[in-house]
Design an enzyme around this catalytic site. Sequence first.
Site, PDB file in Angstrom:
ATOM      1  N   ALA A 130       0.821  -1.083   0.052  1.00 36.82           N
ATOM      2  CA  ALA A 130      -0.277  -0.035  -0.583  1.00 36.82           C
ATOM      3  C   ALA A 130       0.972   1.175   0.317  1.00 36.82           C
ATOM      4  CB  ALA A 130      -0.736   0.256   0.822  1.00 36.82           C
ATOM      5  N   GLN A 336      21.384  16.716 -22.764  1.00 43.93           N
ATOM      6  CA  GLN A 336      21.939  17.003 -23.822  1.00 43.93           C
ATOM      7  C   GLN A 336      23.080  18.222 -24.043  1.00 43.93           C
ATOM      8  OE1 GLN A 336      20.486  14.816 -25.410  1.00 43.93           O
ATOM      9  NE2 GLN A 336      20.900  14.924 -27.395  1.00 43.93           N
ATOM     10  N   GLY A 339      26.545  16.469 -23.507  1.00 46.78           N
ATOM     11  CA  GLY A 339      26.650  15.533 -24.436  1.00 46.78           C
ATOM     12  C   GLY A 339      27.409  14.446 -23.950  1.00 46.78           C
ATOM     13  N   GLU A 363       5.185  11.445  -2.182  1.00 44.50           N
ATOM     14  CA  GLU A 363       4.225  12.488  -1.420  1.00 44.50           C
ATOM     15  C   GLU A 363       3.453  12.352  -2.527  1.00 44.50           C
ATOM     16  OE1 GLU A 363       4.825  14.780   0.846  1.00 44.50           O
ATOM     17  OE2 GLU A 363       6.824  13.836   2.056  1.00 44.50           O
TER      18      GLU A 363
HETATM   19  C1  LIG Z   1      13.223   7.793  -2.417  1.00 46.35           C
HETATM   20  C2  LIG Z   1      11.243   7.334  -1.392  1.00 46.35           C
HETATM   21  C3  LIG Z   1      11.861   7.929  -0.167  1.00 46.35           C
HETATM   22  C4  LIG Z   1      10.132   7.021   0.551  1.00 46.35           C
HETATM   23  N1  LIG Z   1       9.883   8.248   1.568  1.00 46.35           N
HETATM   24  C5  LIG Z   1       8.721   7.480   2.009  1.00 46.35           C
HETATM   25  C6  LIG Z   1       8.498   7.938   3.872  1.00 46.35           C
HETATM   26  O1  LIG Z   1       9.484   8.473   4.458  1.00 46.35           O
HETATM   27  N2  LIG Z   1       8.125   7.112   4.998  1.00 46.35           N
HETATM   28  C7  LIG Z   1       6.852   6.714   4.165  1.00 46.35           C
HETATM   29  O2  LIG Z   1       5.767   6.114   4.237  1.00 46.35           O
HETATM   30  N3  LIG Z   1       7.358   6.290   2.080  1.00 46.35           N
HETATM   31  C8  LIG Z   1       7.537   7.313   1.772  1.00 46.35           C
HETATM   32  N4  LIG Z   1       7.925   6.440   0.058  1.00 46.35           N
HETATM   33  C9  LIG Z   1       7.216   6.337  -0.039  1.00 46.35           C
HETATM   34  C10 LIG Z   1       6.178   6.575  -1.518  1.00 46.35           C
HETATM   35  O3  LIG Z   1       5.798   8.033  -0.935  1.00 46.35           O
HETATM   36  C11 LIG Z   1       5.388   5.887  -2.475  1.00 46.35           C
HETATM   37  O4  LIG Z   1       5.618   5.007  -2.876  1.00 46.35           O
HETATM   38  C12 LIG Z   1       4.148   6.642  -3.225  1.00 46.35           C
HETATM   39  O5  LIG Z   1       3.238   7.176  -2.163  1.00 46.35           O
HETATM   40  C13 LIG Z   1       3.658   5.313  -4.460  1.00 46.35           C
HETATM   41  O6  LIG Z   1       3.374   4.774  -3.913  1.00 46.35           O
HETATM   42  P1  LIG Z   1       4.155   2.542  -4.496  1.00 46.35           P
HETATM   43  O7  LIG Z   1       4.938   3.110  -4.321  1.00 46.35           O
HETATM   44  O8  LIG Z   1       3.226   1.725  -3.150  1.00 46.35           O
HETATM   45  O9  LIG Z   1       3.193   2.971  -6.107  1.00 46.35           O
HETATM   46  P2  LIG Z   1       1.849   2.200  -6.177  1.00 46.35           P
HETATM   47  O10 LIG Z   1       0.860   3.461  -5.015  1.00 46.35           O
HETATM   48  O11 LIG Z   1       1.724   0.789  -6.337  1.00 46.35           O
HETATM   49  O12 LIG Z   1       1.630   2.902  -7.558  1.00 46.35           O
HETATM   50  C14 LIG Z   1       2.272   2.022  -8.662  1.00 46.35           C
HETATM   51  C15 LIG Z   1       1.380   3.006  -9.738  1.00 46.35           C
HETATM   52  O13 LIG Z   1      -0.183   2.740  -9.839  1.00 46.35           O
HETATM   53  C16 LIG Z   1      -0.240   4.329 -10.333  1.00 46.35           C
HETATM   54  N5  LIG Z   1      -1.568   4.239  -9.323  1.00 46.35           N
HETATM   55  C17 LIG Z   1      -2.110   4.154  -8.605  1.00 46.35           C
HETATM   56  N6  LIG Z   1      -3.069   4.510  -7.972  1.00 46.35           N
HETATM   57  C18 LIG Z   1      -3.748   4.795  -9.172  1.00 46.35           C
HETATM   58  C19 LIG Z   1      -4.966   5.893  -9.110  1.00 46.35           C
HETATM   59  N7  LIG Z   1      -5.884   5.503  -8.388  1.00 46.35           N
HETATM   60  N8  LIG Z   1      -5.127   6.680 -10.196  1.00 46.35           N
HETATM   61  C20 LIG Z   1      -4.431   6.157 -11.280  1.00 46.35           C
HETATM   62  N9  LIG Z   1      -2.831   6.026 -10.803  1.00 46.35           N
HETATM   63  C21 LIG Z   1      -2.875   5.527  -9.635  1.00 46.35           C
HETATM   64  C22 LIG Z   1       0.706   5.000  -9.696  1.00 46.35           C
HETATM   65  O14 LIG Z   1       0.588   6.851  -9.767  1.00 46.35           O
HETATM   66  C23 LIG Z   1       1.998   4.184  -9.970  1.00 46.35           C
HETATM   67  O15 LIG Z   1       1.775   5.257 -11.402  1.00 46.35           O
HETATM   68  C24 LIG Z   1       9.061   6.610  -0.754  1.00 46.35           C
HETATM   69  C25 LIG Z   1       9.898   6.181  -1.595  1.00 46.35           C
HETATM   70  C26 LIG Z   1      10.890   6.423  -2.317  1.00 46.35           C
HETATM   71  C27 LIG Z   1      11.094   5.801  -3.592  1.00 46.35           C
END
Ligand SMILES: Cc1cc2nc3c(=O)[nH]c(=O)nc-3n(C[C@H](O)[C@H](O)[C@H](O)COP(=O)(O)OP(=O)(O)OC[C@H]3O[C@@H](n4cnc5c(N)ncnc54)[C@H](O)[C@@H]3O)c2cc1C
Length: 380
Positions: A130, A336, A339, A363
């Site tokens: 999630a 770009q 180069g 976020e």
């Molecule tokens: C370097 C890094 C640091 C982070 N730090 C934190 C942190 O400190 N604390 C924390 O809690 N989290 C953190 N995160 C988590 C981050 O907030 C989540 O990765 C982000 O919210 C996306 O969730 P997910 O990776 O599960 O992707 P998913 O929710 O699985 O999404 C996968 C794809 O489906 C799309 N999608 C999902 N639902 C919908 C919808 N309803 N409509 C259209 N498209 C949709 C998304 O846009 C995405 O393209 C971090 C992530 C990274 C990479």
Amino acid sequence: MDPFFTEKQRLFRQEVRAFAKKELTPFAEAAEETETFPMELWKILGQSGYLGIRFPEEYGGMGEGLVSYCIFIEEMNRVSAGLTAGIGLQAGMATLPVYLFGNEDQRQQWLVPAIRGEKVSAFALTEPGAGSDAANIACTAKREGDDYVINGTKLFITNGGIADFVVVAAKTDPSKGVKGITLLVVEKGTSGFAVVRKLRKMATRGSETAELSFKDCRVPGRNRLGQEGVGFVNLMKSLNEGRLSCAASALGIAHSAFNEALNYAKRRKAFGKSIGALGAIQSYLANMSMDIEAGRLLTYNGAWMADQEQEYTKEASWAKLYTSEMVQRVANKAVQVFGGYGFIRDYAVERHYREARLWEIVEGTSEIQRLIIARNLGLK
Ligand SMILES: Cc1cc2nc3c(=O)[nH]c(=O)nc-3n(C[C@H](O)[C@H](O)[C@H](O)COP(=O)(O)OP(=O)(O)OC[C@H]3O[C@@H](n4cnc5c(N)ncnc54)[C@H](O)[C@@H]3O)c2cc1C
């Protein structure tokens, strides 16, 4: 004149710029290479007061608004997006719930030492199953007497492996969906709380990102921030700030990539003249400068509205969505302009290109920002 900044904020920008150059530069490269946050930096940050920009002076903060906070994040990102990812979290998303929803004892116990740089904080909402669908978290916190017993896994947690305390979102009543989510503070060393692994990332490697596990992890009831079941609603209140922080981060990286490209275009020669005299390169740089300015206006408009206590949900999403896509366009063109050198790790634009990718994901992804904007246009 810039309508968003007071004279004090203009001076603040200069101060932060000098601070970032002096204090982040010595650590930035090694942190990216070793994928390790330099812990000695917390003391320097604590002494600077910048970890408390958003918080009242009575807690050791600076009592400033979101415009100042965004200036800080933007300037710090110009020097190191990796280090600033961890620092920004500490100065914002991880400590904000303690200030906004915590009581006086909790603020003294966690917020004050975090502002001083004596305790490192993290914020754990995302799980393996999630992310965007945050209401669907599986982590539970079962009430047992005066305690809560937490079970679950949290993924992608910035500062997770180095934190002294983590603000954890867990379900105290899974039957109530979002209305069953509660925020609890888990301190390092609590039995059942473990750092599973440090995650290896594409970029921003100077901050540490971890997977955390909670197995029958018992915390006292006094570690609960706010009432039971209002955790999600409360978090939504602080997410707009987080989105503007992401926008300011993207802006800082874009500025750096642009400056690198502009300077390079002036000194690189091809066909007997500087490449900056070529129409193609000029049009790239012209577009990049305009794109950055548009992102800057959106970001500081959102922050200014927040400081005027105006509703700014749509504006925060506009800024986050635009700048997170803008920084990728800008960093791409910066490579770009360089180069072949742009592909080589000796040059900062290679790093900026990778750093640029993050902001569309964290976020609230771009897809989620578009949903929020559409909802604010009255579309359901
Ligand atoms: C370097 C890094 C640091 C982070 N730090 C934190 C942190 O400190 N604390 C924390 O809690 N989290 C953190 N995160 C988590 C981050 O907030 C989540 O990765 C982000 O919210 C996306 O969730 P997910 O990776 O599960 O992707 P998913 O929710 O699985 O999404 C996968 C794809 O489906 C799309 N999608 C999902 N639902 C919908 C919808 N309803 N409509 C259209 N498209 C949709 C998304 O846009 C995405 O393209 C971090 C992530 C990274 C990479």
